[in-house]
Design a protein around this motif. Sequence first.
Motif, PDB file in Angstrom:
ATOM      1  N   LEU A 206       0.836  -1.187   0.000  1.00 45.62           N
ATOM      2  CA  LEU A 206       0.000   0.000   0.000  1.00 45.62           C
ATOM      3  C   LEU A 206       0.878   1.247   0.000  1.00 45.62           C
ATOM      4  CD1 LEU A 206      -3.189   0.391   2.076  1.00 45.62           C
ATOM      5  CD2 LEU A 206      -1.439   2.134   2.324  1.00 45.62           C
ATOM      6  N   LEU A 207       0.507   2.240  -0.822  1.00 42.12           N
ATOM      7  CA  LEU A 207       1.280   3.472  -0.957  1.00 42.12           C
ATOM      8  C   LEU A 207       0.312   4.621  -1.198  1.00 42.12           C
ATOM      9  CD1 LEU A 207       4.174   4.746  -1.289  1.00 42.12           C
ATOM     10  CD2 LEU A 207       3.956   4.241  -3.730  1.00 42.12           C
ATOM     11  N   SER A 208       0.649   5.807  -0.696  1.00 39.25           N
ATOM     12  CA  SER A 208      -0.233   6.960  -0.908  1.00 39.25           C
ATOM     13  C   SER A 208       0.280   7.849  -2.035  1.00 39.25           C
ATOM     14  CB  SER A 208      -0.357   7.787   0.386  1.00 39.25           C
ATOM     15  OG  SER A 208       0.818   8.524   0.637  1.00 39.25           O
ATOM     16  N   GLU A 209      -0.667   8.473  -2.717  1.00 41.70           N
ATOM     17  CA  GLU A 209      -0.313   9.438  -3.761  1.00 41.70           C
ATOM     18  C   GLU A 209       0.515  10.571  -3.176  1.00 41.70           C
ATOM     19  OE1 GLU A 209      -4.118  10.705  -5.157  1.00 41.70           O
ATOM     20  OE2 GLU A 209      -4.233   9.158  -6.719  1.00 41.70           O
ATOM     21  N   ALA A 210       0.164  11.007  -1.961  1.00 40.58           N
ATOM     22  CA  ALA A 210       0.844  12.140  -1.335  1.00 40.58           C
ATOM     23  C   ALA A 210       2.319  11.842  -1.080  1.00 40.58           C
ATOM     24  CB  ALA A 210       0.149  12.506  -0.027  1.00 40.58           C
ATOM     25  N   SER A 211       2.632  10.602  -0.727  1.00 41.23           N
ATOM     26  CA  SER A 211       4.028  10.230  -0.492  1.00 41.23           C
ATOM     27  C   SER A 211       4.831  10.307  -1.790  1.00 41.23           C
ATOM     28  CB  SER A 211       4.114   8.822   0.102  1.00 41.23           C
ATOM     29  OG  SER A 211       3.469   8.763   1.348  1.00 41.23           O
ATOM     30  N   VAL A 212       4.216   9.874  -2.890  1.00 41.50           N
ATOM     31  CA  VAL A 212       4.896   9.928  -4.188  1.00 41.50           C
ATOM     32  C   VAL A 212       5.093  11.386  -4.618  1.00 41.50           C
ATOM     33  CG1 VAL A 212       4.776   9.250  -6.621  1.00 41.50           C
ATOM     34  CG2 VAL A 212       3.988   7.671  -4.835  1.00 41.50           C
ATOM     35  N   SER A 231       0.013  -2.404  -4.729  1.00 43.74           N
ATOM     36  CA  SER A 231      -1.252  -3.083  -4.999  1.00 43.74           C
ATOM     37  C   SER A 231      -2.416  -2.102  -4.871  1.00 43.74           C
ATOM     38  CB  SER A 231      -1.478  -4.231  -4.009  1.00 43.74           C
ATOM     39  OG  SER A 231      -0.336  -5.037  -3.877  1.00 43.74           O
ATOM     40  N   ILE A 232      -2.342  -1.249  -3.848  1.00 46.64           N
ATOM     41  CA  ILE A 232      -3.410  -0.297  -3.549  1.00 46.64           C
ATOM     42  C   ILE A 232      -2.789   1.080  -3.372  1.00 46.64           C
ATOM     43  CG2 ILE A 232      -5.314   0.290  -1.995  1.00 46.64           C
ATOM     44  CD1 ILE A 232      -5.256  -2.664  -1.054  1.00 46.64           C
ATOM     45  N   VAL A 233      -3.338   2.063  -4.063  1.00 44.23           N
ATOM     46  CA  VAL A 233      -2.877   3.451  -3.932  1.00 44.23           C
ATOM     47  C   VAL A 233      -3.962   4.242  -3.217  1.00 44.23           C
ATOM     48  CG1 VAL A 233      -2.058   5.517  -5.136  1.00 44.23           C
ATOM     49  CG2 VAL A 233      -1.533   3.234  -6.050  1.00 44.23           C
ATOM     50  N   ILE A 234      -3.549   5.020  -2.218  1.00 46.40           N
ATOM     51  CA  ILE A 234      -4.489   5.771  -1.389  1.00 46.40           C
ATOM     52  C   ILE A 234      -4.367   7.263  -1.680  1.00 46.40           C
ATOM     53  CG2 ILE A 234      -5.266   6.251   0.959  1.00 46.40           C
ATOM     54  CD1 ILE A 234      -5.533   3.317   0.094  1.00 46.40           C
ATOM     55  N   GLY A 235      -5.508   7.910  -1.874  1.00 46.42           N
ATOM     56  CA  GLY A 235      -5.565   9.356  -2.046  1.00 46.42           C
ATOM     57  C   GLY A 235      -6.214  10.022  -0.847  1.00 46.42           C
ATOM     58  N   ASP A 236      -6.247  11.361  -0.870  1.00 40.92           N
ATOM     59  CA  ASP A 236      -6.901  12.166   0.172  1.00 40.92           C
ATOM     60  C   ASP A 236      -6.281  11.936   1.548  1.00 40.92           C
ATOM     61  OD1 ASP A 236      -8.671  14.061   1.093  1.00 40.92           O
ATOM     62  OD2 ASP A 236     -10.309  12.643   1.412  1.00 40.92           O
ATOM     63  N   CYS A 261       8.102  -1.124   3.368  1.00 38.82           N
ATOM     64  CA  CYS A 261       8.685  -1.709   2.157  1.00 38.82           C
ATOM     65  C   CYS A 261      10.066  -1.103   1.936  1.00 38.82           C
ATOM     66  CB  CYS A 261       7.779  -1.438   0.961  1.00 38.82           C
ATOM     67  SG  CYS A 261       8.313  -2.280  -0.537  1.00 38.82           S
ATOM     68  N   GLY A 262      11.099  -1.902   2.152  1.00 42.01           N
ATOM     69  CA  GLY A 262      12.471  -1.454   1.905  1.00 42.01           C
ATOM     70  C   GLY A 262      12.751  -1.429   0.421  1.00 42.01           C
ATOM     71  N   ARG A 263      13.276  -0.313  -0.074  1.00 43.20           N
ATOM     72  CA  ARG A 263      13.435  -0.117  -1.514  1.00 43.20           C
ATOM     73  C   ARG A 263      14.852  -0.414  -2.008  1.00 43.20           C
ATOM     74  NH1 ARG A 263       8.604  -0.372  -4.000  1.00 43.20           N
ATOM     75  NH2 ARG A 263       7.040   0.659  -2.719  1.00 43.20           N
TER      76      ARG A 263
END
Length: 328
Positions: A206-212, A231-236, A261-263
Motif C-alpha cells: 500500500l502506498l499513498s499518492e501524497a508520499s509519491v 497493490s493499492i494506492v491511497i488518495g486524500d 517496504c524497503g526499496r
Amino acid sequence: MDLKELAANALAQNKKAALLFGAAGAALLGFGLGYKYMRKPEKAVRVGVVSQIVIHPLKSGKAVPVSFAECQKMGLKSGELEDRHWLVVTEEGNMVTGRQEPRLVLVSLSCRGGHAYLNGPDMEELKFPVKQPDNPILNCRVFSKDIQGRDCGDKASHWLTSYFGDEKTFRLVHFEPDMKPRRPAESEPLFPKFEVAYPDYGPVMLLSEASVKDLSSKLDQEVTTERFRPSIVIGDCEPFDEDSWEEIQIGSVRLQRVMSCGRCIMTTVDPETGMMSRKEPLETLKSYRLCKPSEKHLYKMAPLFGQLHTVKKTGILHVGDEVYKITR
C-alpha cells in the motif's frame, strides 16, 4: 434399596449435577461477557480513499489497473489475473526480475478465456493455454526460498529469450492453486503468519499518492506510483500517513500492517522506457527515508517507501472505497 429409593436417589443426583453444570455454565458465560466488555471497542477513523487498484500478474512485468478486485489471503485477484502468480526464471530455476533485466517492466501478461497472452515492444503477441497439466513442474528460488511453478512451454521460453536478446535461456512458470506457497516472514517470529506466491514479501503493498508527490518534489524529474509497484494506492491523505496505519478497513476487507517496504535498485527502472539509471529516486529516498537504528536488522540501508500488509479478512475492493484506520 427398593425401586422408589433408587428413583429418589437418581433424581437427587441429577439435581446436583444440573446445579453444578448450571453454575459452571453461568461462570463461563459471565467470563465471556466480562471479556467482551473489558475489551476496548474498535474505533474507525477515515484516513483516505482508494484511488488505484493495481495487479501485477507477472513479477516485474507491466501493471494492470483495475476498478475492483478480490482481496484474497495471497493478494489481489481480478478475473483470471492473480497478483504475481507468473515468474520468469533461468534454466536453473532462479527468479529473474527487473533488477537483472530492466526491460521486463515493459512485458505485459494478460489472461482471458483460459489463455495467457504475452506482449512486449517489437514482439508479436504470444498466446498459450493457462493450464498445461502435461508440462513439468519446476523447482524455483525466490529470495532464497524454494517454490514451485508450472513450466509454460517452449514457445513462451523462446519468446522471452528472443525478447531479452541474451545468450541465456529464460523460462516462464505459473503458480497453481495446489502448489505450496512461500512463507517469507518465517524468520521474524513477531510478524503475523502469511503466505505468498512470487511477491518479494507481503501479499499487499500500500502506498499513498501524497508520499509519491512528496518524493517527486525533491527530484529533478517527477515519478509516478507505477514505479513503486503498489497493490493499492491511497488518495486524500498526507504524505507518509500510511506509515502509521497498523490496521485498516476498506469495505469488507481488513488489512494488517506487517512492515515498511524497503526499496532497492528496482526503483531506478523507468516503467515507461525499461531503462535503469541506478541512481534516482533511490538516492533521494536514502537521504530522508532510512529506518530507525533499532530497525536496521530488518531494513539495513534500504530506504522505506510504502507499507506491506497481510490480509486479515478477505473481500472485494473498489476504486473510490473509503479507507478507515482501526484503533482500540
